[in-house]
Write an enzyme that holds these catalytic residues in place. Structure first.
Site: not given
Ligand code: GLP
Length: 246
Positions: A68, A137, A139, A144
């Site tokens: 992403d 959440n 995702h 989402e």
């Molecule tokens: C972002 C990314 C996700 C990732 C998520 C969790 O929103 N788009 O791909 O898995 O964050 O992030 P973290 O590892 O900082 O908790």
């Protein structure tokens, strides 16, 4: 089959996963790998760099596709996911630049950019292995929770909680976090031949429990991984603490 591997600490989980990836690259040097951004994979990328420096992880023939990217940020923007991955991995290992595939958040036409990415994915025959983090959440990438999910690469509108969770990339200022992002779709993720989800820390315990043991629902995108034939959840003890038998 869904497997769960629980490590004593986040560091141990990252080291274990990095050495699994280095081994996989030795067996399948032309691996097509999906890569996440986030705080969770930072120690994993650090260990992969260390293994590479010691001659134990060779990326020279591998291909990577990032999951992403924020809409409106060019790859050069220091807050982009592209810049994050450059800092933590691309600049430090021997990936061939032409085999680093990334969504261009600065593209003028987001639909065309999504289609371009799909064509690139199709050209290499899809993902061999996708590494995932998970949002609080549920995702995956920027898919989402919603009544319906989009199967392929698309422009997604970020939830307020997701924007807050990404504020650390913008010096803590949530107002600067873009409202939309390009993301690989859930169908592409589920089409990968293998899936590894890395989750660490107590803050992920509730969502890990829902993903693993809750109903399969688009309201918790990570729960859809229960449908995949070859998925591993790599957890530390804290992230696993909500799962009954751990
Ligand atoms: C972002 C990314 C996700 C990732 C998520 C969790 O929103 N788009 O791909 O898995 O964050 O992030 P973290 O590892 O900082 O908790």
């Amino acid at each position: 089959m869904l497997r769960v591997v629980i490590h004593p600490s986040a560091e141990a989980a990252s080291l274990g996963l990095a050495s699994f990836l280095a081994r996989t690259l030795r067996q399948w040097p032309t691996l097509v790998l999906g890569l996440p951004t986030g705080r969770t994979p930072i120690p994993l990328y650090r260990e992969l760099v260390r293994l590479h420096q010691r001659g134990r992880a060779d990326f020279s023939r591998a291909t990577t596709f990032n999951l992403d990217e924020f809409a409106g940020l060019s790859p050069r923007d220091p807050h982009s996911y592209h810049a994050f991955l450059r800092r933590h991995l691309f600049d430090e290992v021997n990936l061939a630049p032409e085999r680093i595939e990334f969504l261009n958040g600065g593209a003028r036409d987001m639909r065309r950019e999504a289609l371009r990415y799909e064509r690139r994915l199709a050209a290499v025959g899809g993902l061999d292995l996708v590494l995932l983090g998970v949002g609080g959440n549920g995702h995956l990438g920027f898919n989402e929770p919603a009544a319906t999910l989009v199967p392929r690469t698309h422009l997604s509108t970020l939830r307020p909680a997701t924007r807050r969770a990404n504020a650390w990339l913008f010096d803590g200022d949530v107002r600067r976090v873009p409202r939309r992002a390009l993301s690989m779709g859930i169908g592409t993720i589920l089409s990968a031949r293998g899936v590894v989800l890395l989750a660490t820390g107590r803050a992920k315990a509730a969502i890990v429990r829902r993903a693993l043991t809750g109903p399969v629902t688009t309201r918790v995108p990570a729960s859809l991984l229960q449908l995949h034939p070859n998925v591993v959840f790599v957890l530390d003890r804290e992230a696993a603490s909500g799962v009954a038998s751990s």
